[in-house]
Write an enzyme that holds these catalytic residues in place. Structure first.
Site, short mmCIF file in Angstrom:
data_model
loop_
_atom_site.label_atom_id
_atom_site.label_comp_id
_atom_site.label_asym_id
_atom_site.label_seq_id
_atom_site.Cartn_x
_atom_site.Cartn_y
_atom_site.Cartn_z
N ASP A 67 -12.58 6.61 20.19
CA ASP A 67 -12.48 5.71 19.04
C ASP A 67 -11.23 6.23 17.99
O ASP A 67 -10.85 5.44 17.25
CB ASP A 67 -13.49 5.24 18.30
CG ASP A 67 -14.40 6.50 17.48
OD1 ASP A 67 -13.63 7.44 17.69
OD2 ASP A 67 -15.39 6.14 16.94
N SER A 68 -10.80 7.12 18.24
CA SER A 68 -9.62 7.63 17.72
C SER A 68 -8.20 6.83 18.23
O SER A 68 -7.35 6.66 17.28
CB SER A 68 -9.27 8.93 17.74
OG SER A 68 -9.13 9.44 19.33
N ASP A 106 -16.08 6.17 23.83
CA ASP A 106 -16.75 6.18 22.62
C ASP A 106 -17.42 4.77 22.34
O ASP A 106 -16.74 3.84 22.40
CB ASP A 106 -15.87 6.50 21.34
CG ASP A 106 -15.84 7.90 20.99
OD1 ASP A 106 -16.88 8.53 21.06
OD2 ASP A 106 -14.76 8.16 20.50
N LYS A 136 -20.35 8.21 24.62
CA LYS A 136 -20.28 9.22 23.56
C LYS A 136 -20.86 8.55 22.29
O LYS A 136 -20.20 7.35 21.85
CB LYS A 136 -19.07 9.76 23.23
CG LYS A 136 -19.33 10.80 22.44
CD LYS A 136 -18.22 11.90 22.28
CE LYS A 136 -16.84 11.50 21.52
NZ LYS A 136 -16.97 11.25 20.33
N GLU A 138 -21.83 8.97 18.20
CA GLU A 138 -21.98 10.04 17.04
C GLU A 138 -23.47 9.79 16.43
O GLU A 138 -23.91 8.94 16.29
CB GLU A 138 -20.89 9.51 16.02
CG GLU A 138 -19.27 9.69 16.54
CD GLU A 138 -18.45 9.49 15.51
OE1 GLU A 138 -18.89 9.17 14.34
OE2 GLU A 138 -17.30 9.30 15.68
N GLU A 205 -17.76 18.69 15.90
CA GLU A 205 -16.56 18.64 15.46
C GLU A 205 -16.55 19.34 14.15
O GLU A 205 -17.37 19.18 13.24
CB GLU A 205 -16.25 17.21 15.39
CG GLU A 205 -14.83 16.91 14.58
CD GLU A 205 -14.24 15.51 14.89
OE1 GLU A 205 -14.87 14.74 15.63
OE2 GLU A 205 -13.12 15.24 14.17
#
Ligand code: KIV
Length: 287
Positions: A67-68, A106, A136, A138, A205
């Site tokens: 999602d970057s 993501d 993925k 978070e 991270e």
């Protein structure tokens, strides 16, 4: 905010022989096998067909449609604005390019936090509409039920602990996480939980290298670090950072392998000059 100073740290090609088994196609099982064989896992982001083709051809094991994309493709300050539809668009472009790498996508902010059913619906849309291999997510115990629901549907899940950019407004800054004992303890518990419920790996991270070592040694599934030191089972970077396209982003953990911002700027301004001066196109460049 991903804005800092720029330094180009040079070209890091090395003639070192690296022990690695050739895998024709990387799967979630391959990654666990690599950890067992102490072969480090390479992971990079990609968001479009052309870049993904290069990244896959260069032998990267895992491609993360991160999602970057919200930052580096769309120019947002954070990862929060990107939508599920936009992630699916990026992921399906990447899927069309890939022959070998495992593709992880993501789940964007707002697509899984409210309830497990919504999380499953979002994950199913990604798998069905993009053709990617895994998602993925978070977070730790706060998203446990959502992750379990997705796993129960047969969709592989990678966790993401430490600095989780979707929670940036809770953290307030992008500084190193889990330096204090209490947060480190919670992170270790979350890592064990992710392994127990069946995640195939996790991103760590921006946490201290010693904590990465402890976590990596305590779980049988691979850990993939970003700003988390050398003890992770693999490493991930954002492709635009590695190539020096995002030249203003220069955290300590980042190794730049090119300075494409300057190279591209020079090439494009040369093109502008050539057009203006009527040098381009020349006689051989016309029909
Ligand atoms: O979105 C992303 O690029 C990521 C990596 C930084 C791990 O989550």
């Amino acid at each position: 905010m991903r804005v800092q100073f720029s330094t180009f740290t040079g070209n890091f090609h090395k003639n070192m022989s690296v022990a690695k088994k050739e895998y024709k196609r990387v799967t979630t099982n391959t990654l666990v096998e690599m950890k067992g064989n102490k072969e480090k896992i390479s992971m990079l982001t990609a968001y479009d067909y052309s870049m993904a083709k290069i990244v896959d051809g260069a032998g990267v094991d895992v491609i993360l449609v991160g999602d970057s994309a919200s930052n580096v493709m769309a120019g947002h300050e954070t990862t929060l604005p990107i939508t599920l539809d936009q992630m699916i668009y990026h992921a399906s472009s990447v899927v069309r390019a890939i022959k070998r790498a495992l593709i992880v996508v993501d789940l964007p902010f707002g697509s899984y936090q409210s309830d497990p059913k919504e999380a499953l619906r979002s994950a199913i849309r990604i798998m069905k509409e993009s053709g990617a291999h895994a998602v993925k997510v978070e977070g730790g115990k706060e998203v446990k039920e959502s992750i379990k629901r997705i796993l129960n549907a047969g969709i592989p899940v990678m966790g993401h602990l430490g600095l989780t950019p979707q929670s940036i407004y809770k953290f307030g800054t992008y500084t190193v996480r889990a330096k204090e004992e209490e947060e480190a303890k919670r992170l270790k518990e979350d890592a064990l939980m992710l392994e127990k419920i069946g995640c195939f790996g996790m991103v760590l991270e921006k946490i201290p290298a010693t904590l990465t070592k402890e976590v990596s040694e305590s779980v049988s599934i691979p850990t993939i670090g970003i700003g988390a030191g050398r003890h992770a089972d693999g490493q991930v970077l954002v492709i635009h950072d590695l190539l020096g396209i995002t030249h203003e982003f220069n955290p300590r953990f980042l190794r730049r392998y090119m300075n494409l911002y300057d190279d591209m700027t020079n090439a494009i301004s040369q093109y502008v000059d050539d057009v203006k001066s009527k040098d381009f196109p020349n006689e051989n460049e016309q029909y």
